[in-house]
Design a protein around this motif. Structure first.
Motif, PDB file in Angstrom:
ATOM      1  N   SER A 115      17.189   1.023  14.280  1.00 36.72           N
ATOM      2  CA  SER A 115      15.987   1.834  14.528  1.00 36.72           C
ATOM      3  C   SER A 115      14.717   1.059  14.193  1.00 36.72           C
ATOM      4  O   SER A 115      13.730   1.074  14.945  1.00 36.72           O
ATOM      5  N   VAL A 116      14.732   0.389  13.046  1.00 34.69           N
ATOM      6  CA  VAL A 116      13.572  -0.402  12.634  1.00 34.69           C
ATOM      7  C   VAL A 116      13.259  -1.469  13.677  1.00 34.69           C
ATOM      8  O   VAL A 116      12.102  -1.698  14.046  1.00 34.69           O
ATOM      9  N   ASN A 117      14.309  -2.138  14.166  1.00 36.25           N
ATOM     10  CA  ASN A 117      14.134  -3.197  15.154  1.00 36.25           C
ATOM     11  C   ASN A 117      13.501  -2.644  16.434  1.00 36.25           C
ATOM     12  O   ASN A 117      12.610  -3.261  17.034  1.00 36.25           O
ATOM     13  N   GLY A 118      13.946  -1.449  16.841  1.00 34.12           N
ATOM     14  CA  GLY A 118      13.393  -0.846  18.063  1.00 34.12           C
ATOM     15  C   GLY A 118      11.922  -0.489  17.929  1.00 34.12           C
ATOM     16  O   GLY A 118      11.111  -0.767  18.833  1.00 34.12           O
ATOM     17  N   LEU A 148       9.781  -1.762  15.867  1.00 35.47           N
ATOM     18  CA  LEU A 148       8.994  -2.986  15.751  1.00 35.47           C
ATOM     19  C   LEU A 148       8.745  -3.616  17.118  1.00 35.47           C
ATOM     20  O   LEU A 148       7.686  -4.213  17.361  1.00 35.47           O
ATOM     21  N   GLN A 149       9.740  -3.496  18.033  1.00 32.00           N
ATOM     22  CA  GLN A 149       9.556  -4.008  19.390  1.00 32.00           C
ATOM     23  C   GLN A 149       8.403  -3.284  20.083  1.00 32.00           C
ATOM     24  O   GLN A 149       7.578  -3.887  20.788  1.00 32.00           O
ATOM     25  N   LEU A 150       8.330  -1.946  19.868  1.00 35.83           N
ATOM     26  CA  LEU A 150       7.239  -1.173  20.448  1.00 35.83           C
ATOM     27  C   LEU A 150       5.887  -1.574  19.843  1.00 35.83           C
ATOM     28  O   LEU A 150       4.876  -1.710  20.542  1.00 35.83           O
ATOM     29  N   MET A 151       5.885  -1.780  18.517  1.00 35.20           N
ATOM     30  CA  MET A 151       4.644  -2.155  17.836  1.00 35.20           C
ATOM     31  C   MET A 151       4.168  -3.539  18.278  1.00 35.20           C
ATOM     32  O   MET A 151       2.955  -3.800  18.342  1.00 35.20           O
ATOM     33  N   LYS A 152       5.110  -4.412  18.619  1.00 36.93           N
ATOM     34  CA  LYS A 152       4.731  -5.770  19.034  1.00 36.93           C
ATOM     35  C   LYS A 152       3.936  -5.731  20.333  1.00 36.93           C
ATOM     36  O   LYS A 152       2.980  -6.497  20.521  1.00 36.93           O
ATOM     37  N   THR A 153       4.328  -4.792  21.227  1.00 34.59           N
ATOM     38  CA  THR A 153       3.602  -4.684  22.502  1.00 34.59           C
ATOM     39  C   THR A 153       2.188  -4.136  22.307  1.00 34.59           C
ATOM     40  O   THR A 153       1.279  -4.431  23.090  1.00 34.59           O
ATOM     41  N   GLU A 154       2.009  -3.347  21.223  1.00 31.96           N
ATOM     42  CA  GLU A 154       0.691  -2.762  20.951  1.00 31.96           C
ATOM     43  C   GLU A 154      -0.232  -3.745  20.220  1.00 31.96           C
ATOM     44  O   GLU A 154      -1.457  -3.607  20.271  1.00 31.96           O
ATOM     45  N   PRO A 166      -0.381  -7.466  20.379  1.00 35.01           N
ATOM     46  CA  PRO A 166      -0.002  -8.806  20.853  1.00 35.01           C
ATOM     47  C   PRO A 166      -0.657  -9.924  20.058  1.00 35.01           C
ATOM     48  O   PRO A 166      -0.122 -11.038  19.987  1.00 35.01           O
ATOM     49  N   ASP A 167      -1.807  -9.635  19.440  1.00 32.42           N
ATOM     50  CA  ASP A 167      -2.490 -10.678  18.679  1.00 32.42           C
ATOM     51  C   ASP A 167      -1.766 -11.009  17.364  1.00 32.42           C
ATOM     52  O   ASP A 167      -2.081 -11.992  16.706  1.00 32.42           O
ATOM     53  N   ARG A 168      -0.828 -10.189  16.969  1.00 31.26           N
ATOM     54  CA  ARG A 168      -0.072 -10.432  15.728  1.00 31.26           C
ATOM     55  C   ARG A 168       1.415 -10.714  16.018  1.00 31.26           C
ATOM     56  O   ARG A 168       2.290 -10.456  15.198  1.00 31.26           O
ATOM     57  N   SER A 169       1.693 -11.204  17.191  1.00 27.26           N
ATOM     58  CA  SER A 169       3.095 -11.425  17.610  1.00 27.26           C
ATOM     59  C   SER A 169       3.828 -12.423  16.706  1.00 27.26           C
ATOM     60  O   SER A 169       5.042 -12.333  16.518  1.00 27.26           O
ATOM     61  N   GLN A 170       3.053 -13.389  16.129  1.00 26.29           N
ATOM     62  CA  GLN A 170       3.720 -14.376  15.280  1.00 26.29           C
ATOM     63  C   GLN A 170       4.326 -13.731  14.045  1.00 26.29           C
ATOM     64  O   GLN A 170       5.405 -14.133  13.564  1.00 26.29           O
ATOM     65  N   TYR A 171       3.650 -12.677  13.544  1.00 28.92           N
ATOM     66  CA  TYR A 171       4.201 -11.982  12.370  1.00 28.92           C
ATOM     67  C   TYR A 171       5.457 -11.194  12.753  1.00 28.92           C
ATOM     68  O   TYR A 171       6.438 -11.138  12.002  1.00 28.92           O
ATOM     69  N   PHE A 172       5.387 -10.568  13.941  1.00 31.04           N
ATOM     70  CA  PHE A 172       6.560  -9.819  14.408  1.00 31.04           C
ATOM     71  C   PHE A 172       7.747 -10.759  14.651  1.00 31.04           C
ATOM     72  O   PHE A 172       8.899 -10.399  14.390  1.00 31.04           O
ATOM     73  N   ASP A 173       7.440 -11.969  15.150  1.00 36.20           N
ATOM     74  CA  ASP A 173       8.528 -12.928  15.382  1.00 36.20           C
ATOM     75  C   ASP A 173       9.230 -13.278  14.059  1.00 36.20           C
ATOM     76  O   ASP A 173      10.458 -13.419  14.015  1.00 36.20           O
ATOM     77  N   ILE A 177       9.405 -11.302  11.435  1.00 34.14           N
ATOM     78  CA  ILE A 177      10.173 -10.106  11.044  1.00 34.14           C
ATOM     79  C   ILE A 177      11.477 -10.035  11.831  1.00 34.14           C
ATOM     80  O   ILE A 177      12.551  -9.777  11.272  1.00 34.14           O
ATOM     81  N   PHE A 178      11.387 -10.259  13.166  1.00 33.17           N
ATOM     82  CA  PHE A 178      12.602 -10.201  13.994  1.00 33.17           C
ATOM     83  C   PHE A 178      13.602 -11.285  13.584  1.00 33.17           C
ATOM     84  O   PHE A 178      14.819 -11.059  13.596  1.00 33.17           O
ATOM     85  N   SER A 179      13.086 -12.454  13.208  1.00 30.89           N
ATOM     86  CA  SER A 179      13.969 -13.541  12.755  1.00 30.89           C
ATOM     87  C   SER A 179      14.724 -13.139  11.490  1.00 30.89           C
ATOM     88  O   SER A 179      15.933 -13.383  11.363  1.00 30.89           O
ATOM     89  N   GLU A 180      14.018 -12.493  10.559  1.00 26.85           N
ATOM     90  CA  GLU A 180      14.668 -12.070   9.318  1.00 26.85           C
ATOM     91  C   GLU A 180      15.637 -10.926   9.563  1.00 26.85           C
ATOM     92  O   GLU A 180      16.695 -10.839   8.931  1.00 26.85           O
ATOM     93  N   ILE A 181      15.269  -9.998  10.510  1.00 21.72           N
ATOM     94  CA  ILE A 181      16.199  -8.907  10.859  1.00 21.72           C
ATOM     95  C   ILE A 181      17.483  -9.486  11.463  1.00 21.72           C
ATOM     96  O   ILE A 181      18.588  -9.041  11.172  1.00 21.72           O
TER      97      ILE A 181
END
Length: 443
Positions: free
Chosen positions: A231-234, A236-242, A244-251, A253-257
Motif C-alpha cells: 500500500s505504501v509503495n502504491g 508513493l507512486q501516486l505522490m511521485k507523479t504529483e 516531479p521536482d522531488r523524484s530523486q527522493y522518491f527514487d 524511497i523506492f530503492s529502500e522499499i
C-alpha cells in the motif's frame, strides 16, 4: 631304551651273579655239574628278575612322565601368567560371594592397588554403589544369565576415577551361582567423548528449536509487513507523479522499499521447509547458464568470470534446479561484491569420491577466522549493508540436497566456497524429500 633300562641292568647283574656262583660251586668247590638243574635254576632266576624289575621300570616311567608333565605345567603356567601380566585389560575372577580370587598385573597399573592387597576383598569395594549396578546383577542372577556387560565408575587408589567396561561370565553348578570370570577395560576417553557428543547434540537441538521459532516468526513478520508495504509503495507512486521536482527522493524511497521486499523474500525462503522435488541435473550445464546470466554484471564491475570446468563433461545429481541455481547465483554475487576494484572469479567442478565438488573462488579481501565461525548464522554478514540471509539460504538448500559447504579463506587472499553434492547414484540412497534444519555451523 629307557623303558627297559631297569630290566636290562637287573638281568645283567643276575647273570653276573650266577656265573660267579657257578665258578665258586663248580670250579673252586669241585662239585659235579648237573646241566638240567643248573639251566633250570638259571632260567627261573633270570625270568624272576626280569618280571620283578618290570614293575620298577614302569614306576620309573610313571615318575618320568610326572616330572615331564610338571615341567610342562610350570612352563604353561609361566607363559599364561606372562600373557596375563602383559594384557592391558584387567582379568578378574570371583567366588560365589563376590570375593576376588584372581587379578592380573593390569589391575595395579590401572587402579594403583596391588594384586596382593586386592585378593580376598569384595568386588564392589572399588566402584560407586549405584542402584543400576545392583539391579543389573540381581536381574542377571535371577534369570540365570551366563554372560553380560556393564559400564561402572571405578575409584583409583589416588582418589581419581575412571570408567570401566566390564565383560563377565557367570558360572552355575546345579543351578546355584558359583563364581564369575571377566575382563575390565578403561573406556574413560570413550565415555567422555560420548558425553561431549550428547552435550553437543543437546546444544544443536536447542539451536534448531531457536532457528525453527525464528523461522516461524520471520515468516509471520514477512507476511504482515508485505501487505502494508504494498500500500505504501502504491501511494508513493501516486505522490511521485504529483511532485516531479522531488523524484530523486522518491527514487531513494523506492530503492529502500525494494531492499525491504528483498529481505522479506529471503526471510520467507529461510522460514519455509524445503520439500524438494528431485530430478536429474547436469551441474556443468547449470554453471554455464548461471555464468552467462551474471557475466554482464561482472563486466560492469570490471570482474572476469573464469570457467575452469569442462563444458563437455557432465556430472549428474538429483535436486531442484532452481534452488541449485540460486546457490550459485548468491555465491557468485557475493564474490562480485567482495571485489569493488575488480578482479577474477574462478568457477571449477570436479569429482571427489561419491560427490561432485563445485568451487567458486574470488580475489577479494578474504574473511577472518572469527567471521568464518559465524558465517551461516542468520543476520550475520561481513558486508556493511548485508542481511546475512543469503548464505543462510544457501546452506539450507545444500543441506536439503544432502550436500555440504566448506569455506577456505584468509585475509588479503580471497575466499573459496566449495559445494559438495552427492552424485546421482549416491543421492538415490537418501530420502528424496525432507525438511532440512540448518546446523549452527557448516564450515
Amino acid at each position: 631304551m629307557r623303558r627297559y633300562q631297569g630290566r636290562i641292568i637287573a638281568t645283567v647283574l643276575a647273570m653276573t651273579f650266577i656265573m660267579f656262583w657257578n665258578y665258586l660251586f663248580y670250579g673252586v668247590l669241585g662239585n659235579k655239574i648237573n646241566w638240567t638243574v643248573d639251566l633250570l635254576f638259571t632260567l627261573v632266576t633270570l625270568v624272576s628278575v626280569w618280571w620283578l624289575t618290570l614293575y620298577i621300570d614302569e614306576s620309573n616311567q610313571l615318575v618320568y612322565k610326572l616330572k615331564e608333565s610338571e615341567k610342562q605345567y610350570k612352563e604353561l603356567s609361566a607363559e599364561t601368567n606372562r600373557i596375563m601380566d602383559n594384557l592391558q585389560e584387567i582379568v578378574f575372577q570371583t567366588d560365589r560371594k563376590g570375593i576376588i580370587t584372581f587379578l592380573n598385573q593390569a589391575w595395579t597399573t590401572l587402579t594403583g592397588y596391588s594384586v596382593k592387597e586386592s585378593i580376598g576383598t569384595m568386588y564392589n569395594d572399588y566402584f560407586d554403589h549405584e542402584e543400576r549396578i545392583s539391579n543389573h546383577l540381581i536381574a542377571q542372577l535371577k534369570n540365570k544369565e551366563r554372560e553380560g556387560r556393564i559400564e561402572v565408575l571405578y575409584h583409583r587408589k589416588n582418589g581419581s576415577k575412571f570408567w570401566g567396561e566390564v565383560h563377565y561370565k557367570l558360572y552355575y553348578t546345579n543351578g546355584q551361582f558359583t563364581g564369575s570370570l571377566g575382563t575390565l577395560t578403561d573406556v574413560t576417553e570413550r565415555k567422555n567423548a560420548e558425553m561431549e557428543l550428547l552435550k553437543s547434540n543437546q546444544r544443536l537441538a536447542m539451536q534448531s528449536q531457536k532457528l525453527a521459532m525464528a523461522g516461524q516468526l520471520a515468516a509471520g513478520i514477512a507476511h504482515e509487513v508485505r501487505n502494508p508495504l504494498t500500500s505504501v509503495n502504491g501511494f508513493l507512486q501516486l505522490m511521485k507523479t504529483e511532485y516531479p521536482d522531488r523524484s530523486q527522493y522518491f527514487d531513494i524511497i523506492f530503492s529502500e522499499i525494494k531492499r525491504i521486499d528483498s529481505v522479506l523474500g529471503e526471510l520467507l525462503v529461510l522460514a519455509k521447509p524445503h520439500q524438494v522435488q528431485f530430478k536429474k541435473i547436469k551441474i556443468n550445464s547449470v554453471l554455464q547458464q548461471v555464468t552467462t546470466l551474471l557475466e554482464t554484471n561482472a563486466v560492469l564491475a570490471h570482474i572476469e568470470i573464469k570457467k575452469a570446468f569442462e563444458q563437455g563433461k557432465e556430472w549428474e545429481i538429483n535436486g531442484d534446479e532452481n534452488q541449485i541455481k540460486q546457490v550459485f547465483i548468491n555465491l557468485i554475487k557475493n564474490g562480485i561484491e567482495a571485489m569493488p576494484d575488480g578482479g577474477k572469479i574462478t568457477i571449477s567442478s570436479e569429482q571427489e569420491g561419491d560427490f561432485v565438488k563445485i568451487s567458486i573462488k574470488d580475489e577479494g579481501g578474504g574473511i577472518s577466522q572469527d567471521d568464518l565461525d559465524k558465517l551461516g548464522e542468520p543476520f550475520f554478514s561481513t558486508k556493511k549493508e548485508g542481511t546475512g540471509l543469503g548464505l543462510t539460504v544457501c546452506l539450507n538448500i545444500i543441506g536439503a540436497h544432502n550436500g555440504e559447504m566448506k569455506i577456505d579463506s584468509k585475509l588479503g587472499e580471497g575466499s573459496t566456497f566449495h559445494i559438495l553434492l552427492p552424485l546421482d547414484n549416491q543421492m538415490e540412497k537418501a530420502e528424496k524429500t525432507k525438511p532440512y534444519i540448518m546446523p549452527s555451523k557448516m564450515i
